[in-house]
Design an enzyme around this catalytic site. Structure first.
Site, mmCIF file in Angstrom:
data_model
loop_
_atom_site.group_PDB
_atom_site.id
_atom_site.type_symbol
_atom_site.label_atom_id
_atom_site.label_comp_id
_atom_site.label_asym_id
_atom_site.label_seq_id
_atom_site.Cartn_x
_atom_site.Cartn_y
_atom_site.Cartn_z
ATOM 1 N N ASP A 1 1.932 2.107 -5.436
ATOM 2 C CA ASP A 1 0.866 2.222 -4.444
ATOM 3 C C ASP A 1 0.607 3.689 -4.182
ATOM 4 O O ASP A 1 1.439 4.546 -4.480
ATOM 5 C CB ASP A 1 1.264 1.520 -3.135
ATOM 6 C CG ASP A 1 0.165 1.633 -2.079
ATOM 7 O OD1 ASP A 1 -1.010 1.428 -2.440
ATOM 8 O OD2 ASP A 1 0.472 1.949 -0.914
ATOM 9 N N SER A 2 -0.536 3.964 -3.595
ATOM 10 C CA SER A 2 -0.861 5.342 -3.234
ATOM 11 C C SER A 2 0.017 5.834 -2.082
ATOM 12 O O SER A 2 0.074 7.028 -1.837
ATOM 13 C CB SER A 2 -2.329 5.430 -2.831
ATOM 14 O OG SER A 2 -2.566 4.601 -1.714
ATOM 15 N N CYS B 1 -2.339 -1.522 -4.847
ATOM 16 C CA CYS B 1 -3.310 -0.569 -4.298
ATOM 17 C C CYS B 1 -4.663 -0.973 -4.856
ATOM 18 O O CYS B 1 -4.838 -1.051 -6.078
ATOM 19 C CB CYS B 1 -2.930 0.840 -4.765
ATOM 20 S SG CYS B 1 -4.178 2.099 -4.423
ATOM 21 N N GLU C 1 -2.244 5.123 8.699
ATOM 22 C CA GLU C 1 -1.203 6.084 8.302
ATOM 23 C C GLU C 1 -0.690 6.854 9.524
ATOM 24 O O GLU C 1 0.467 7.253 9.569
ATOM 25 C CB GLU C 1 -1.735 7.062 7.243
ATOM 26 C CG GLU C 1 -1.962 6.448 5.869
ATOM 27 C CD GLU C 1 -0.697 6.455 4.990
ATOM 28 O OE1 GLU C 1 0.107 7.391 5.092
ATOM 29 O OE2 GLU C 1 -0.515 5.486 4.207
ATOM 30 N N CYS D 1 -7.867 -3.756 0.996
ATOM 31 C CA CYS D 1 -7.046 -2.535 1.031
ATOM 32 C C CYS D 1 -5.709 -2.944 1.615
ATOM 33 O O CYS D 1 -5.655 -3.665 2.612
ATOM 34 C CB CYS D 1 -7.711 -1.463 1.902
ATOM 35 S SG CYS D 1 -6.646 -0.026 2.188
ATOM 36 N N HIS E 1 -3.606 -1.410 3.274
ATOM 37 C CA HIS E 1 -3.293 -0.943 4.628
ATOM 38 C C HIS E 1 -3.817 -1.906 5.703
ATOM 39 O O HIS E 1 -3.304 -1.940 6.813
ATOM 40 C CB HIS E 1 -3.938 0.429 4.882
ATOM 41 C CG HIS E 1 -3.216 1.575 4.245
ATOM 42 N ND1 HIS E 1 -3.272 1.821 2.907
ATOM 43 C CD2 HIS E 1 -2.412 2.534 4.784
ATOM 44 C CE1 HIS E 1 -2.545 2.903 2.638
ATOM 45 N NE2 HIS E 1 -2.010 3.345 3.756
#
Lengths: 272, 272
Positions: B9-10, B72, B151, B184, B186
């Site tokens: 993943d990023s 991702c 984040e 996404c 996240h």
């Protein structure tokens, strides 16, 4: 790839799987074969179910199918591995998709399974569940009255409610499960009754929806999806009464069934 | 097969996918690599995302993984096909599982997709959805503020609610969808906010759960499931701040992360 997908079942129960397949894979063409004359498979000995299943499979292989879906839990329990080993096309059964979906939704890892005597005594669901997660606890229960009741079209009302309540009683008494797998393709037709009897806190898994989803993935993974936008025309075959089959099929699909033919397999009578 | 499964993943968003993978495949051992230092990938040019992704893939191939999960959406959109063609192991992305799950649950065939600029501009979701069902109508929307917000750990409260409400406004105005894909990894962390903003009539699909389910199927289909009952010990690697990663990971998993190391890829600084 424009080849059709074959779907086999002991009778009309697999139409619940076929409907989901057609809904989730609208570009694909399906050929359905129901061995209605010899339904139900649930109480039959394993060897007989294997023989009947192979007869259906060979009939569909002659039609050059690109994938086989065994839309019958009993047949899946007895023949899936053998068919996967011996056929060169992908073979999908209804048991593992139901097991994976149950594992996805269960929070307490206590999963109930209901099915025919054959499916339950084969332990195919417990094996599939535990091969993925050994810590899962399973309560399974054979429900012999359900298939004849559904085949007779008794899907609601006090009688159906009574049968469902009495049959599920042993499962309710061990009521710690949070997820229940309908391990027979006839059962989605009485799903509401089962849900009502078990309570809203139980998540009911229908193998048909889950099997369609997995068939879709395997086709994509094999790069075998049909990319043409032509409207597919599905074909239906039954070893039993055509008009009875038509009535059930037309009540389940949005569009009337166009191609429906009687098929004679070894041991079935065309006069049936 | 006891070989591990690689997850890239990023950054930390893919941990939502890893958690589901570990829950649905408790016998499997996972190696997670997050390129936290260069996160987010969403606004980066395609060529750069491809280069970074290959660096991560090569790092995990050296660890002899039996399957690769691209956790991702941006990396999946740009590199899935290429990786599937060039690697000899199965490669699973997060886009197709989300698409198939949305098709399964949507009743009106109007599906919304939210994601990073990269994912949305790649049209990977519309392509995946329409390749299965050409009649599906799609409303997609890039939500650039979501990843930085998550984040920064802003997952609830009036500020987060305001950002979510403002960002989703254009999608609400075209409010005919019945299903929304969180495109996404996240976004599952702000799923409740998204659900509340869009309304209870919208079914929200989380790609993480769906990807785990499909990884489970592909492993079974390839007969590559781990059949040993030894407790697996997972490994985590990050290109960024180890302690920051540990805090996030430990807040998501039941057990504290045991193996966590800093990794230097070409272009990342080990001093970061």
């Amino acid at each position: 790839m424009r080849k059709p997908i074959g779907v086999i079942d002991s009778g009309v129960g697999g139409l619940t799987v076929a409907r989901e397949l057609m809904r989730q894979l609208p570009k694909e063409r399906f050929i359905y074969l129901g061995d209605t004359q010899r339904c139900p498979y649930g109480p039959r000995p394993e060897e007989e179910v294997r023989e009947f299943t192979w007869q259906m499979v060979n009939y569909l292989l002659d039609k050059d199918i690109k994938m086989l879906v065994i839309a019958c839990n009993t047949a899946t329990a007895y023949t899936l591995e053998e068919l996967q080993n011996q056929l060169s096309i992908p073979v999908i059964g209804v048991i593992e998709p139901g097991a994976r979906a149950a594992i996805k939704v269960s929070q307490n890892k206590r999963i109930g399974v209901i099915g025919t005597e054959g499916t339950i005594s084969s332990k195919a669901y417990p094996n599939a569940l535990r091969s993925i997660d050994a810590s899962i606890r399973i309560n399974d229960l054979a429900c012999p009255p359900f298939v004849p009741m559904v085949e007779d079209g008794i899907l609601a009302g006090p009688m159906a409610e009574g049968v469902v309540a009495r049959t599920l009683q042993p499962l309710k008494e061990m009521n710690h499960i949070d997820t229940l797998i309908l391990g027979c393709t006839h059962y989605p037709l009485i799903r509401q009754l089962v849900q009502k009897e078990m309570g809203d806190h139980i998540q009911v898994i229908s193998s048909g929806e889950e099997t369609a989803r997995e068939a879709s993935l395997i086709l994509a993974y094999q790069k075998a999806l049909n990319t043409s936008n032509e409207e597919p025309v599905h074909e239906f075959y039954t070893t039993g009464d055509i008009e009875k089959f038509r009535v059930v099929a037309n009540s389940w699909f949005e569009d009337p069934v166009r191609i429906l033919e009687l098929v004679e397999l070894e041991g079935t009578r065309s006069s049936a």
